[in-house]
Design a protein around this motif. Sequence first.
Motif, PDB file in Angstrom:
ATOM      1  N   SER A 188      35.912  23.284   6.578  1.00  0.00           N
ATOM      2  CA  SER A 188      36.546  24.230   7.493  1.00  0.00           C
ATOM      3  C   SER A 188      37.847  23.650   8.019  1.00  0.00           C
ATOM      4  CB  SER A 188      35.615  24.556   8.657  1.00  0.00           C
ATOM      5  OG  SER A 188      36.296  25.232   9.695  1.00  0.00           O
ATOM      6  N   ASP A 189      38.937  24.381   7.864  1.00  0.00           N
ATOM      7  CA  ASP A 189      40.210  23.943   8.435  1.00  0.00           C
ATOM      8  C   ASP A 189      40.138  23.902   9.950  1.00  0.00           C
ATOM      9  OD1 ASP A 189      41.064  23.953   5.834  1.00  0.00           O
ATOM     10  OD2 ASP A 189      42.401  25.683   6.040  1.00  0.00           O
ATOM     11  N   ALA A 190      39.513  24.935  10.544  1.00  0.00           N
ATOM     12  CA  ALA A 190      39.466  25.038  12.001  1.00  0.00           C
ATOM     13  C   ALA A 190      38.655  23.908  12.617  1.00  0.00           C
ATOM     14  CB  ALA A 190      38.892  26.392  12.416  1.00  0.00           C
ATOM     15  N   LYS A 193      40.154  20.383  12.728  1.00  0.00           N
ATOM     16  CA  LYS A 193      41.161  20.131  13.760  1.00  0.00           C
ATOM     17  C   LYS A 193      40.558  19.977  15.155  1.00  0.00           C
ATOM     18  CE  LYS A 193      44.582  22.912  11.252  1.00  0.00           C
ATOM     19  NZ  LYS A 193      45.377  24.163  11.281  1.00  0.00           N
ATOM     20  N   ASP A 194      39.261  20.219  15.267  1.00  0.00           N
ATOM     21  CA  ASP A 194      38.589  20.203  16.572  1.00  0.00           C
ATOM     22  C   ASP A 194      37.759  18.928  16.689  1.00  0.00           C
ATOM     23  OD1 ASP A 194      36.884  20.644  18.778  1.00  0.00           O
ATOM     24  OD2 ASP A 194      36.925  22.814  18.472  1.00  0.00           O
ATOM     25  N   PRO A 215      38.921  19.698   5.726  1.00  0.00           N
ATOM     26  CA  PRO A 215      39.585  20.969   5.432  1.00  0.00           C
ATOM     27  C   PRO A 215      39.285  21.408   4.004  1.00  0.00           C
ATOM     28  CG  PRO A 215      41.141  19.295   6.260  1.00  0.00           C
ATOM     29  CD  PRO A 215      39.869  18.588   5.917  1.00  0.00           C
ATOM     30  N   GLU A 239      31.930  28.297   7.171  1.00  0.00           N
ATOM     31  CA  GLU A 239      31.797  29.279   8.256  1.00  0.00           C
ATOM     32  C   GLU A 239      31.904  30.705   7.746  1.00  0.00           C
ATOM     33  OE1 GLU A 239      33.248  28.060  12.494  1.00  0.00           O
ATOM     34  OE2 GLU A 239      34.829  27.536  11.073  1.00  0.00           O
ATOM     35  N   ASP A 243      36.611  30.948   3.085  1.00  0.00           N
ATOM     36  CA  ASP A 243      36.750  29.520   2.783  1.00  0.00           C
ATOM     37  C   ASP A 243      36.037  29.168   1.473  1.00  0.00           C
ATOM     38  OD1 ASP A 243      38.293  29.069   4.994  1.00  0.00           O
ATOM     39  OD2 ASP A 243      36.697  28.157   6.204  1.00  0.00           O
TER      40      ASP A 243
END
Length: 321
Positions: A188-190, A193-194, A215, A239, A243
């Motif tokens: 997951s890219d999102a 980053k978290d 990612p 997710e 993706d």
Amino acid sequence: MVGIILASHGDFAKGILQSGAMIFGEQENVAACVLEPSEGPDDIKAKLQKAIQSFDDQEEVLFLVDLWGGTPFNQANSLLEDHKDKWAIVSGMNLPMVIEAYASRFSMNSAQEIAQAILNTARDGVKVKPEELEPEVAVESSEKTPSNTGKPGTFEYVLARIDTRLLHGQVATAWTKATQPTRIIVVSDAVAKDELRKKLIQQAAPPGVKAHVVPVEQMIKLAKDDQHFGGQRALLLFENPQDVLRAVEGGVPLDTINVGSMAHSPGKVQPNKVLAFGQDDIDTFKKLKEKGLKFDVRKVPNDGQGNMDEILRRAQAELNR
């Protein structure tokens, strides 16, 4: 199949039965027997006997009880006397223990074998935060999980799953037990980053399994590395289907996608209890099907498979209204 009885003072056994069903799915040959405040030893014994009589196989029975030496334990123990060669009792019942017992029934047909197998999981389920409160425990070298990195070869993909919740109880217990991965990779890219979500996912990994967050583009690169991941069994978590499509188009060699849950949000329709679709989701699944991917629609391994074509038809019809 080994019959399992959850026994406790008060409604604890009923509650843990419900929790286990939420995580691992409804179970056959499992019963909860509770000792009410107004009841005595004969009452709980009668409940235990009735539960045993309801099982398909009464030769193999496992009792999971709340407290060693308590009334539920004592009455289970009295029934065990005539079946010491096959039945078993484990006390200190907790949710990891119950889920591990459910999962063990896939591969074990003996109550005593399951009793022995669930002990480490039950103990590992007791943790504390902050971590420095944990006592230091020496780990023998023979107990350490060997690393297979460095061997020539690529990942073996044991499961690729779409699940909005990513790494949670059903994945960390039921699916991990069923597929035996060495690594769980959230793609997951999102999430990559978290930092907080990454840390929580890494902490949620079951014992002996490494969890990573990467990612989509990084996963594509990893899939093409034919030198470092031989012997590694990867469970991939996505997710959303978009993706997955990016990963497949980039060269991640998947042939089946397990569709576990997709959360509802504004603009989406929900044709069943756990899956919600927007038009982009439907179109993406169609593209995945065109690429030859198959869909395994299940929350947990022992669920029946849903018909993805029918689910998508219902979703499209609702969006068209």
